[in-house]
Scaffold this active site. Structure first.
Site, PDB file in Angstrom:
ATOM      1  N   ARG A  71       0.833  -1.217   0.000  1.00  0.00           N
ATOM      2  CA  ARG A  71       0.000   0.000   0.000  1.00  0.00           C
ATOM      3  C   ARG A  71       0.863   1.260   0.000  1.00  0.00           C
ATOM      4  NH1 ARG A  71      -1.701   1.809   4.549  1.00  0.00           N
ATOM      5  NH2 ARG A  71      -2.249  -0.219   5.405  1.00  0.00           N
ATOM      6  N   TYR A 134     -16.381  13.399 -16.357  1.00  0.00           N
ATOM      7  CA  TYR A 134     -16.764  12.004 -16.198  1.00  0.00           C
ATOM      8  C   TYR A 134     -17.838  11.902 -15.102  1.00  0.00           C
ATOM      9  CZ  TYR A 134     -16.049   6.966 -15.784  1.00  0.00           C
ATOM     10  OH  TYR A 134     -16.219   5.615 -15.762  1.00  0.00           O
ATOM     11  N   ASP A 210      -7.713  16.348 -16.142  1.00  0.00           N
ATOM     12  CA  ASP A 210      -7.934  14.932 -16.448  1.00  0.00           C
ATOM     13  C   ASP A 210      -7.566  14.753 -17.920  1.00  0.00           C
ATOM     14  OD1 ASP A 210      -8.967  12.459 -17.231  1.00  0.00           O
ATOM     15  OD2 ASP A 210     -10.669  12.587 -15.842  1.00  0.00           O
ATOM     16  N   LYS A 235      -8.070   3.309 -19.848  1.00  0.00           N
ATOM     17  CA  LYS A 235      -8.377   3.656 -21.233  1.00  0.00           C
ATOM     18  C   LYS A 235      -7.120   3.501 -22.101  1.00  0.00           C
ATOM     19  CE  LYS A 235     -12.135   4.530 -19.017  1.00  0.00           C
ATOM     20  NZ  LYS A 235     -12.470   5.849 -18.480  1.00  0.00           N
TER      21      LYS A 235
END
Ligand SMILES: *Cc1c(COP(=O)(O)O)cnc(C)c1O
Length: 420
Positions: A71, A134, A210, A235
């Site tokens: 993590r 988005y 973004d 993507k």
């Protein structure tokens, strides 16, 4: 809080090389301690072994680099982070060697976006956000961040007069977040102009872009004045539709430190295997994007000349209102094309239910072509008036143009449109 393995990824990172060379080589043999394997190794391990109690204490104290727990950092994730760093931030670093550029990997684009917004906003702060973002980003602001006292103001960032007006009304805003090109109508925001306006009003305001639709191959917001860039690597960056992931690259020390603190304590880290797949995808980003863009241009031209198509949204078309700006700001125009078919929803359905080669699915940026209907799928949760204001009419069809032979894509569209 600091990532002890993140002194600066930019040493020996091929900064004097072109984009494709960096996409292939940056990070591969620098970010991973294992040097003998040619392909970067997958460190599929939750925890890491210390040589001694003393070494463990030093790594924990940040006095020496080393891995503790996935993590908090993982060599395979680091390899991906280093590559993205060289691609988004390479030119900025070359021009300003004193700048510290850093990238964090995430388990999804939304983890990257939420972590970045949590890094820049606190309770009582104002966030200015593009009005076409988005869907989950919008819900994050209106449904989640709002509960933690962050007030979001929406704005059409492609309209510079509106940006100037909103900034004047909210000079105290902590951050300005937007996408360009937007989904699904591909409107384009002038990143440099918006960043300049924000800086004049409030030099501490963070500009976050973004960059998912463009990718660093086509557009690099950090070179245009942004403080941070986020991606859904799901993507184009992964490119093969096999991972949900995200990254954030920043040149801002406060964003870097706070985002790492959020990541380490909220836990939006990617799995090593996913990071490895995204890293693999990145190596072919330049050649994939060239083909996506060339195919999309031909598809857009074909659609624009089709009698059953009312309107095509693609900034590569000379007739597109954003053509000139996109030509200045982007290397090419991307692989996404939207079009309005005559006959509304029924006509759109006919195309999607009958088209060959294109797969009916949401998401985008895969090597193969995808088709979807925003009004009933990705944008169904957006209220109709808002949807239509953003250009998402019932007849709008969105295609993510893949890297197939373009004549096959055009023939598939031609046959589907003939049924309308
Ligand atoms: C897909 C997408 C996201 C969200 O990314 P996930 O990886 O699905 O969490 C954010 N922004 C844009 C522009 C996207 O296309």
């Amino acid at each position: 809080m600091e990532d002890s393995n993140n002194p600066d990824y930019m040493e020996k990172f091929y900064l004097d090389c072109g984009f494709s060379t960096r996409a292939l080589h940056a990070g591969e043999h620098v970010a991973q301690p294992q040097h003998s394997s040619h392909g970067g190794a997958i460190y599929q391990s939750s925890t890491f072994v210390f040589d001694s109690a003393r070494e463990g204490a030093q790594v924990f104290a940040g006095e020496r680099p080393g891995y503790i727990y996935t993590r908090l950092g993982n060599p395979t994730v680091k390899m991906l982070e280093a590559k993205v760093n060289a691609l988004e931030g390479g030119a900025v670093k070359l021009a300003n060697p004193h700048l510290r550029v850093s990238t964090q990997g995430f388990s999804s684009g939304m983890a990257a976006i939420s972590t970045t917004l949590m890094a820049v906003c606190s309770a009582g702060d104002t966030l200015i956000m593009g009005d076409v973002v988005y869907g989950a980003t919008e819900h994050l602001a209106s449904g989640v961040l709002s509960r933690f006292g962050v007030n979001t103001i929406e704005l059409d960032t492609s309209d510079l007069a509106a940006v100037e007006k909103t900034l004047a009304q909210h000079p105290e805003a902590k951050a300005l977040f937007f996408e360009t090109p937007t989904n699904p109508t591909l409107s384009v925001t002038d990143i440099r102009a918006v960043a300049d306006l924000a800086r004049v009003v409030n030099p501490r305001m963070k500009v976050v872009v973004d960059n998912t639709f463009a990718t660093p191959y086509l557009q690099r917001p950090l070179e245009l004045g942004a403080h941070a860039v986020v991606h859904s690597t799901t993507k184009y960056i992964c490119g093969h539709g096999v991972v949900v992931g995200g990254v954030m690259t920043t040149i801002d020390d406060q964003i870097r430190r706070r985002a790492y603190e959020v990541l380490a304590n909220v836990g939006g880290n990617p799995s090593p295997f996913d990071a490895w797949l995204v890293n693999l995808g990145l190596k072919t980003l330049p050649i994939r994007m060239e083909r996506h863009c060339d195919n999309a241009m031909e598809v857009a031209r074909y659609l624009a000349s089709h009698p059953k198509v009312d309107r095509v949204f693609y900034p590569g078309l000379e007739t597109d209102p954003f053509h000139e700006l996109a030509s200045r700001q982007m290397k090419k125009y991307g692989g996404m094309v939207s079009f309005e078919v005559k006959g509304g929803l029924e006509a759109g359905r006919t195309i999607m239910d009958n088209i060959e080669i294109f797969t009916l699915a949401v998401s985008l940026g895969c090597v193969d072509s995808l088709i979807q209907h925003p009004a009933s799928m990705t944008h169904a949760c957006v209220p109709r008036h808002k949807r239509e204001k953003g250009g998402v009419t019932d007849g709008l069809v969105r295609v993510s143009v893949g890297i197939e032979d373009v004549q096959d894509l055009i023939r598939a569209l031609d046959r589907a449109l003939a049924l309308v």
